[in-house]
Write a protein that holds these residues in place. Sequence first.
Motif, short mmCIF file in Angstrom:
data_model
loop_
_atom_site.label_atom_id
_atom_site.label_comp_id
_atom_site.label_asym_id
_atom_site.label_seq_id
_atom_site.Cartn_x
_atom_site.Cartn_y
_atom_site.Cartn_z
N LEU A 202 44.43 43.00 32.36
CA LEU A 202 45.29 43.01 33.41
C LEU A 202 44.84 41.73 34.60
O LEU A 202 45.34 41.71 35.51
CB LEU A 202 45.38 44.19 34.11
CG LEU A 202 45.84 45.45 33.55
CD1 LEU A 202 45.93 46.70 34.56
CD2 LEU A 202 47.22 45.31 33.16
N GLU A 203 43.90 40.99 34.15
CA GLU A 203 43.36 39.82 34.82
C GLU A 203 43.01 40.32 36.41
O GLU A 203 43.53 39.45 37.07
CB GLU A 203 44.51 38.64 34.77
CG GLU A 203 44.66 38.00 33.28
CD GLU A 203 45.56 36.80 33.39
OE1 GLU A 203 46.17 36.86 34.26
OE2 GLU A 203 44.90 36.08 32.60
N THR A 204 42.48 41.26 36.58
CA THR A 204 42.08 41.79 37.54
C THR A 204 40.92 40.60 38.21
O THR A 204 39.93 40.35 37.64
CB THR A 204 41.33 43.00 37.51
OG1 THR A 204 42.01 43.95 36.87
CG2 THR A 204 40.77 43.52 38.94
N ASN A 205 41.14 40.51 39.29
CA ASN A 205 40.18 39.34 40.10
C ASN A 205 39.04 39.94 40.60
O ASN A 205 38.90 40.58 41.21
CB ASN A 205 41.06 38.68 41.54
CG ASN A 205 41.97 37.96 41.19
OD1 ASN A 205 42.22 37.21 40.09
ND2 ASN A 205 42.98 37.48 41.88
N CYS A 206 37.85 39.46 40.14
CA CYS A 206 36.59 39.76 40.39
C CYS A 206 36.03 38.32 41.25
O CYS A 206 36.01 37.61 40.70
CB CYS A 206 35.65 39.88 39.22
SG CYS A 206 33.71 40.30 39.67
N TYR A 207 35.45 38.86 42.29
CA TYR A 207 35.04 37.93 43.25
C TYR A 207 33.43 37.97 43.54
O TYR A 207 33.01 38.81 43.44
CB TYR A 207 35.74 38.19 44.89
CG TYR A 207 37.37 37.91 44.83
CD1 TYR A 207 37.88 36.67 44.50
CD2 TYR A 207 38.11 39.01 44.78
CE1 TYR A 207 39.20 36.38 44.64
CE2 TYR A 207 39.57 38.80 44.73
CZ TYR A 207 40.15 37.45 44.63
OH TYR A 207 41.13 37.28 44.56
N GLY B 140 41.80 43.99 47.68
CA GLY B 140 42.20 44.66 46.26
C GLY B 140 43.71 44.67 45.97
O GLY B 140 44.39 43.61 46.26
N ASP B 141 44.25 45.65 45.75
CA ASP B 141 45.64 45.88 45.52
C ASP B 141 46.56 46.26 46.57
O ASP B 141 47.69 46.70 46.35
CB ASP B 141 45.98 46.96 44.21
CG ASP B 141 45.43 46.40 43.16
OD1 ASP B 141 44.82 45.35 43.03
OD2 ASP B 141 45.40 47.03 41.89
N THR B 142 45.89 46.10 47.73
CA THR B 142 47.02 46.51 48.99
C THR B 142 48.29 45.44 49.18
O THR B 142 49.08 45.86 49.30
CB THR B 142 46.07 46.40 50.35
OG1 THR B 142 45.16 47.57 50.06
CG2 THR B 142 46.84 47.01 51.45
N ILE B 143 47.93 44.37 49.11
CA ILE B 143 48.84 43.25 49.13
C ILE B 143 48.52 42.16 48.16
O ILE B 143 47.41 41.74 47.97
CB ILE B 143 48.95 42.61 50.73
CG1 ILE B 143 50.15 41.99 51.12
CG2 ILE B 143 47.64 42.08 51.18
CD1 ILE B 143 50.32 41.50 52.54
N SER C 283 54.21 39.99 47.48
CA SER C 283 54.34 41.27 46.98
C SER C 283 53.23 42.30 47.73
O SER C 283 52.27 42.10 48.54
CB SER C 283 54.21 41.38 45.77
OG SER C 283 54.66 42.73 45.20
N VAL C 284 53.40 43.61 47.40
CA VAL C 284 52.48 44.62 47.92
C VAL C 284 51.92 45.34 46.78
O VAL C 284 52.68 45.39 45.70
CB VAL C 284 52.79 45.43 48.98
CG1 VAL C 284 53.35 44.43 50.36
CG2 VAL C 284 54.22 46.25 48.53
N GLY D 263 46.14 37.87 41.08
CA GLY D 263 47.00 36.61 41.40
C GLY D 263 46.24 35.69 42.39
O GLY D 263 45.29 35.94 42.72
N PRO D 264 46.93 34.82 42.91
CA PRO D 264 46.32 33.84 44.06
C PRO D 264 46.03 34.25 45.38
O PRO D 264 46.70 35.31 46.01
CB PRO D 264 47.53 32.76 43.86
CG PRO D 264 48.81 33.40 43.84
CD PRO D 264 48.58 34.51 42.70
#
Length: 209
Positions: free
Chosen positions: A11-16, A143-146, A150-151, A186-187
């Motif tokens: 899912l191409e989750t962003n790890c920072y 995270g996946d809040t926003i 999109s949200v 995403g970005p």
Amino acid sequence: MKIATVPTGLLETNCYLVRPDDSRTLYVIDPGADARDIADRAAEFDYDRVAVLLTHAHVDHISGLGELCRLLRPAYVYLRGPDQAFYASPENSLPPYLPAAKDLPAVTGSTEDSDFKVIPLPGHTPGGSGFLFRGDPPALFVGDTIFAGSVGRTDLPGGDTATLLDSIRTQLLTLPDEVELYPGHGPATTVGRERKNNPYIRNSNYDQW
């Protein structure tokens, strides 16, 4: 502040990876998969210790954690309390694509590190969190809040649309426009950009979903 992004997994989750200018700690946020790739990027940083911060417990944000802990030996793994039961649940999976994570370490719901501030962001999950780091501009890992434009979805276990929107309005949109938002997918974007352009924030009908 030095920030690196490593998209991980299906899912191409962003790890920072984040190292504040005045800190010797490297923070790894949401190691969703590909632990060795994350460790390779960590080698580009100058640090004395590692800490892991989890914005929430969905499987695509934690599946690389067990191996990462073996590679980098973090001082602690932080996850806010309301998500801790789900973190350890064998039902925390997305079959048939993502099985439940294995070899997960113990987590803590408290930290004394002063490099960042924990901002509760329930809605996508009950224990969703943001991590706000001082800087010019400040950086908030949400995270996946926003997302940019999109949200986060609320049709997964523990999700609640009204709670998500309340978190966005009371915790995110009250911040200065220049705060940079780093989402789980995403970005990056900014508070001001989302305040002005995000259709889910601007469309009041979304409250009724």
